[in-house]
Design an enzyme around this catalytic site. Structure first.
Site, PDB file in Angstrom:
ATOM      1  N   SER A  37      -1.778 -18.885 -45.155  1.00  0.00           N
ATOM      2  CA  SER A  37      -1.126 -17.924 -44.247  1.00  0.00           C
ATOM      3  C   SER A  37      -0.032 -17.586 -44.973  1.00  0.00           C
ATOM      4  O   SER A  37       0.665 -18.094 -45.886  1.00  0.00           O
ATOM      5  CB  SER A  37      -1.051 -18.498 -42.719  1.00  0.00           C
ATOM      6  OG  SER A  37      -2.012 -18.820 -42.309  1.00  0.00           O
TER       7      SER A  37
HETATM    8  C1  LIG Z   1      -5.515 -19.189 -41.680  1.00  0.00           C
HETATM    9  S1  LIG Z   1      -6.414 -20.753 -42.179  1.00  0.00           S
HETATM   10  C2  LIG Z   1      -5.258 -21.921 -42.042  1.00  0.00           C
HETATM   11  C3  LIG Z   1      -4.006 -21.831 -42.866  1.00  0.00           C
HETATM   12  C4  LIG Z   1      -3.364 -23.275 -43.039  1.00  0.00           C
HETATM   13  N1  LIG Z   1      -2.752 -23.611 -41.613  1.00  0.00           N
HETATM   14  C5  LIG Z   1      -2.451 -22.948 -43.871  1.00  0.00           C
HETATM   15  O1  LIG Z   1      -1.444 -24.101 -44.036  1.00  0.00           O
HETATM   16  O2  LIG Z   1      -1.949 -21.863 -44.605  1.00  0.00           O
HETATM   17  C6  LIG Z   1      -7.572 -20.827 -40.734  1.00  0.00           C
HETATM   18  C7  LIG Z   1      -8.567 -22.024 -40.882  1.00  0.00           C
HETATM   19  O3  LIG Z   1      -9.053 -22.294 -39.803  1.00  0.00           O
HETATM   20  C8  LIG Z   1     -10.082 -22.969 -39.676  1.00  0.00           C
HETATM   21  N2  LIG Z   1     -10.981 -22.849 -38.663  1.00  0.00           N
HETATM   22  C9  LIG Z   1     -11.660 -22.024 -38.246  1.00  0.00           C
HETATM   23  N3  LIG Z   1     -12.230 -22.454 -37.096  1.00  0.00           N
HETATM   24  C10 LIG Z   1     -12.037 -23.526 -36.805  1.00  0.00           C
HETATM   25  C11 LIG Z   1     -12.465 -24.651 -35.763  1.00  0.00           C
HETATM   26  N4  LIG Z   1     -13.233 -24.391 -34.727  1.00  0.00           N
HETATM   27  N5  LIG Z   1     -11.672 -25.627 -35.798  1.00  0.00           N
HETATM   28  C12 LIG Z   1     -10.885 -26.219 -36.892  1.00  0.00           C
HETATM   29  N6  LIG Z   1     -10.743 -25.192 -37.886  1.00  0.00           N
HETATM   30  C13 LIG Z   1     -11.062 -24.083 -37.895  1.00  0.00           C
HETATM   31  C14 LIG Z   1     -10.752 -22.306 -41.029  1.00  0.00           C
HETATM   32  O4  LIG Z   1     -11.817 -22.987 -41.660  1.00  0.00           O
HETATM   33  C15 LIG Z   1      -9.652 -22.078 -41.672  1.00  0.00           C
HETATM   34  O5  LIG Z   1      -9.552 -22.913 -42.890  1.00  0.00           O
END
Ligand SMILES: C[S@@+](CC[C@H](N)C(=O)[O-])C[C@H]1O[C@@H](n2cnc3c(N)ncnc32)[C@H](O)[C@@H]1O
Length: 401
Positions: free
Chosen positions: A77
């Site tokens: 992010s």
């Molecule tokens: C924007 S990224 C996370 C960025 C991260 N927190 C960072 O440190 O930059 C969003 C993440 O949410 C995860 N995701 C999507 N749906 C999800 C779910 N139902 N449960 C857990 N993770 C999920 C995706 O696999 C993705 O890796």
């Protein structure tokens, strides 16, 4: 390692110091603990494949994983958004925090904020992402962070109750596990999506419901798994799409296409147009049958729809008609005036409702942070309150002051 920034060769420490300084200048970082966390974590080590300048860019995400169609599933992010959300969370030393959606770097910030006496758990639905995050966390020295592979919809009950739950994928609803897993004085920070527009909302408990303490504009990859959004799309002519997540909203592509062929009706509100994100939020939660109209550049150049649709614009739709926001220059309203473009047999009625809301917002609510959100878990009351957005596990309401 070094990075080219214009003619200057920069090293990660310089880039990080610059990033923190600018985040403070832009009021994304407003507290010393968040500044210290952003200064301490070697952000570039969580994006080893990206140029240093991208890893330290305030508003850029770093792509991490795409699906076979090129749809982005995971990114690191943007620093600006992470800072704003960590400030919203108000994390203190010793707290237990759950992050939903992993990547590593945000979990490292969280670990810095809770300190050695606190606990950070990060969960991701995608095993590859968790393995990558684990590796980066270990290499950067954040071995204490717990990583879990699971659908975040169910939370991580093992570590509950959490003082803070921070969601880093765009959520369509707030499942019972997030509320149930939150300590009595806990806070949930969640990028909640309503009809295609997302706000990072900090919620505290308020009796049986949650009440918002702050909110801000946010863009995230969508939640996958059990909690994925329920959305319908109507593909109109080339490059024009209407989307809605409200089951009560009619969406017929042939009828809306016929509407676009009908002559356009223009109605000007006589009211100021500014703070577009705040205005769009108000429209999204107050129009009686809301959808989001998107158009690509070519459709706009062909004058099929107005430029306001390029980034998506709230639209009021009926079975056979559509109305959406536009603007024009007008010194008398402070630079720009808001207006409505409507098509179809019910264009007059839709334009009236839309223009009324444009005026009401400009006269009564034209400022940042005027909305308060509430999430009421459980079956939706009948009749559904005005402004209520029904979800699987509860309803979202918003009021403006
Ligand atoms: C924007 S990224 C996370 C960025 C991260 N927190 C960072 O440190 O930059 C969003 C993440 O949410 C995860 N995701 C999507 N749906 C999800 C779910 N139902 N449960 C857990 N993770 C999920 C995706 O696999 C993705 O890796």
């Amino acid at each position: 390692m070094t990075a080219l920034d214009g003619a200057t060769v920069r090293n990660p420490d310089e880039l990080r110091a610059d990033m923190v300084r600018t985040l403070r200048d832009q009021d994304a970082i407003t507290s010393e603990p968040v500044a210290a966390a952003f200064s301490a974590v070697p952000r570039h080590r969580f994006a080893p494949e990206a140029p240093l300048s991208l890893a330290y860019d305030l508003h850029s995400t770093v792509p991490v994983k795409k699906d076979e169609h090129g749809l982005v599933l995971s990114v690191m992010s943007a620093a600006h958004l992470q800072a704003v959300m960590l400030e919203q969370a108000g994390i203190e030393p010793g707290m237990k925090v759950l992050e939903i959606g992993s990547g590593g770097v945000n979990a490292a910030y969280l670990q810095e904020l809770v300190g050695p006496g606190g606990e950070v758990t990060t969960v991701d639905i995608d095993r590859d992402i968790v393995e990558r995050a684990r590796l980066c966390l270990d290499e950067a020295g954040y071995t204490q962070v717990k990583t879990v592979v699971a659908d975040g919809e169910s939370g991580v009950p093992d570590g509950a109750p959490y003082d803070r739950v921070i969601v880093t994928a765009a959520a369509w609803d707030i499942p019972p596990s997030w509320i149930g897993g939150l300590a009595e004085k806990g806070r949930l920070v969640v990028p909640l999506t309503v009809c295609g527009t997302t706000r990072s909302i900090a919620f505290d408990h308020d009796g049986d419901s949650l009440i918002s303490r702050s909110y801000g504009l946010a863009h995230f990859v969508p939640m996958q798994g059990e909690g994925a959004a329920e959305e319908r799309k109507a593909m109109l002519r080339d490059g024009v799409v209407v989307r809605t997540d409200n089951v009560r909203v009619p969406l017929s592509a042939p009828a809306l296409n016929r509407a676009l062929d009908a002559p356009r009706l223009e109605r000007w509100s006589g009211a100021a147009y500014d703070l577009p994100d705040e205005l769009d939020l108000y429209l999204t939660l107050n129009l009686s049958a809301v959808a989001r109209l998107h158009a690509d550049k070519e459709a706009i150049e062909r004058r099929l729809v107005e430029a306001s649709a390029l980034l998506g614009v709230p639209a009021l739709v009926s079975e056979d008609s559509i109305a959406y926001r536009t603007r024009r220059e007008n010194e008398e309203t402070g630079g720009y005036e808001s207006g409505v473009v409507a098509h179809g047999p019910q264009a007059e009625a839709l334009a009236d409702e839309y223009a009324h809301l444009l005026r009401r917002w400009a006269h009564d609510h034209r400022r940042r942070g005027a909305a308060t959100f509430r999430y009421l878990p459980g079956p939706a009351p009948s009749p559904l309150p005005q402004n209520a957005v029904p979800r699987r596990h509860g309803i979202v309401t918003a009021t403006w002051n």
